[in-house]
Design an enzyme around this catalytic site. Structure first.
Site, mmCIF file in Angstrom:
data_model
loop_
_atom_site.group_PDB
_atom_site.id
_atom_site.type_symbol
_atom_site.label_atom_id
_atom_site.label_comp_id
_atom_site.label_asym_id
_atom_site.label_seq_id
_atom_site.Cartn_x
_atom_site.Cartn_y
_atom_site.Cartn_z
ATOM 1 N N ARG A 34 0.829 -1.206 0.000
ATOM 2 C CA ARG A 34 0.000 0.000 0.000
ATOM 3 C C ARG A 34 0.867 1.260 0.000
ATOM 4 N NH1 ARG A 34 -4.789 -2.278 2.490
ATOM 5 N NH2 ARG A 34 -5.139 -4.094 1.147
ATOM 6 N N GLU A 178 -14.088 -14.197 10.161
ATOM 7 C CA GLU A 178 -13.998 -13.645 8.813
ATOM 8 C C GLU A 178 -13.752 -14.736 7.762
ATOM 9 O OE1 GLU A 178 -11.479 -10.376 6.138
ATOM 10 O OE2 GLU A 178 -11.154 -10.474 8.295
ATOM 11 N N LYS A 220 -17.760 -11.325 9.853
ATOM 12 C CA LYS A 220 -17.186 -10.394 8.875
ATOM 13 C C LYS A 220 -17.044 -11.124 7.541
ATOM 14 C CE LYS A 220 -13.292 -7.342 7.819
ATOM 15 N NZ LYS A 220 -12.050 -6.688 8.276
ATOM 16 N N SER A 261 -14.633 -5.166 2.596
ATOM 17 C CA SER A 261 -14.771 -4.550 1.267
ATOM 18 C C SER A 261 -14.191 -5.438 0.171
ATOM 19 C CB SER A 261 -14.120 -3.168 1.238
ATOM 20 O OG SER A 261 -12.800 -3.207 1.746
ATOM 21 N N GLY A 262 -13.148 -6.184 0.465
ATOM 22 C CA GLY A 262 -12.684 -7.251 -0.410
ATOM 23 C C GLY A 262 -12.332 -6.881 -1.829
ATOM 24 N N GLY A 263 -11.704 -5.730 -2.037
ATOM 25 C CA GLY A 263 -11.318 -5.348 -3.391
ATOM 26 C C GLY A 263 -12.270 -4.386 -4.065
ATOM 27 N N ARG A 292 -9.006 -1.082 3.127
ATOM 28 C CA ARG A 292 -8.616 -0.197 2.029
ATOM 29 C C ARG A 292 -9.747 0.745 1.617
ATOM 30 N NH1 ARG A 292 -6.053 -2.988 -3.173
ATOM 31 N NH2 ARG A 292 -8.088 -3.997 -3.157
#
Length: 337
Positions: A34, A178, A220, A261-263, A292
């Site tokens: 990142r 998750e 999650k 959010s996973g991308g 992110r």
């Protein structure tokens, strides 16, 4: 306070209205990636500076109920010298901790992965709790193709998630469970729905076997979306498919579903959450636990320069504010401007 009281108190603090969870628990390789995108070297000092400035954003606690921290951050102090858990508490935010040790290829299951970290987990949790952590997170991933995930991988990863959750609750730590069904690939919305249902059904079977108190955990999961190599689905399609599956397999006793959010882009993640909450009240609170999708604008605004502190904080607050609105179906795309 008994362990049951601790668990109940943490759930009450995390699953209140209008707030979600910030995932700031990137591992060293992930945050290096990142930072590389904004031409910043990932060092202990740069990571501390960045995380300190976003976690000290004035008013963050209005929109964020908990923050998942990486082990390094849990033991750090802010730029002003305040321990990070104390900084979060001053904002009425619950400190949490990522406890898994990452994923590796699964033996005899080509293409599947499994997460490690159960060894020594009880002792680590006790140490994290002494440092101020009140909840934990463990992530397992499920790849999608025409043949993946294998039944072996679904069962094994569900078992790991349940064992982790059991250890957490025995320590008075609320577990975030998750099971991430990955967006990578060209699978359809229908294929994602099929895999998501299989995975969640097996996860809750395993949680039942290990006698997990559903009232004292948070789920999650991923939203049901097409693979990212396919055209994106409209928020209404994502919401319809996701709620159809979740109503089949997620017990009403679970207090909150905090989606990853996973991308998804920041805007997509907010719009999809808003669509989910536009369906009206559900058995569980539908909220966000984004990494992110909350932090990307803040990282770009910061760009490794402390003088950009206020711009970075405002970028984070904007996304947190918009997702807070999405929790009650009040988000509109026009608010992005």
């Amino acid at each position: 306070m008994t362990i049951q009281d601790e668990l109940s108190s943490t759930i009450a603090d995390l699953v209140g209205p209008d707030r979600g969870i910030l995932a700031a628990d990137e591992s060293a390789p992930t945050i290096e990636k990142r930072f590389r995108a904004i031409d910043v070297e990932s060092t202990e000092d740069s990571r501390r500076e960045y995380r300190s400035l976003i976690l000290s954003a004035p008013g963050l606690g209005e929109f964020i109920s908990g923050v998942i921290l990486f082990e390094e951050t849990l033991g750090q102090t802010s730029l002003e010298g305040q321990p990070i858990p104390e900084l979060l508490k001053s904002q009425h935010i619950v400190p949490g901790i990522k406890v898994d040790k990452g994923k590796k290829p699964m033996v005899n299951a080509p293409g599947d992965e499994i997460t490690f970290g159960l060894d020594g987990l009880h002792d680590r949790l006790e140490s994290y709790k002494a440092q101020g952590a009140r909840f934990a997170k463990w992530r397992d991933v499920f790849h999608i193709s025409d043949t993946l995930p294998s039944r072996t991988a679904v069962e094994a990863n569900a078992e790991v998630l349940a064992r982790y959750a059991a250890v957490c609750q025995s320590c008075g730590i609320v577990p975030i469970v998750e099971p991430e069904v990955l967006m990578d690939g060209h699978h359809s919305l229908a294929r994602c729905a099929e895999v998501s249902e299989e995975v969640l059904r097996e996860v809750f079977n395993a949680l039942a076997r290990h006698r997990i108190q559903l009232e004292h955990m948070i789920l999650k999961p991923s939203m049901v979306t097409p693979g990212k190599d396919n055209p994106h689905a409209a928020p209404s399609e994502v919401a319809d498919a996701t709620l159809t599956i979740f109503k089949r397999v997620v017990p009403a006793a679970v207090p909150g579903i905090f989606f990853l959010s996973g991308g998804q882009t920041p805007e997509e993640a907010t719009a999809n959450l808003n669509a989910l909450n536009s369906h009206g009240p559900q058995p569980w609170a539908l909220s966000f636990s984004y990494g992110r999708a909350l932090q990307e604008p803040a990282q770009k605004a910061w760009a490794g320069k402390l003088e950009n502190r206020e711009a970075a904080q405002e970028a984070l607050l904007k996304r947190a504010r918009l997702n807070s609105g999405a929790r009650s179906g009040k988000y509109q795309a026009a608010l992005e401007d």
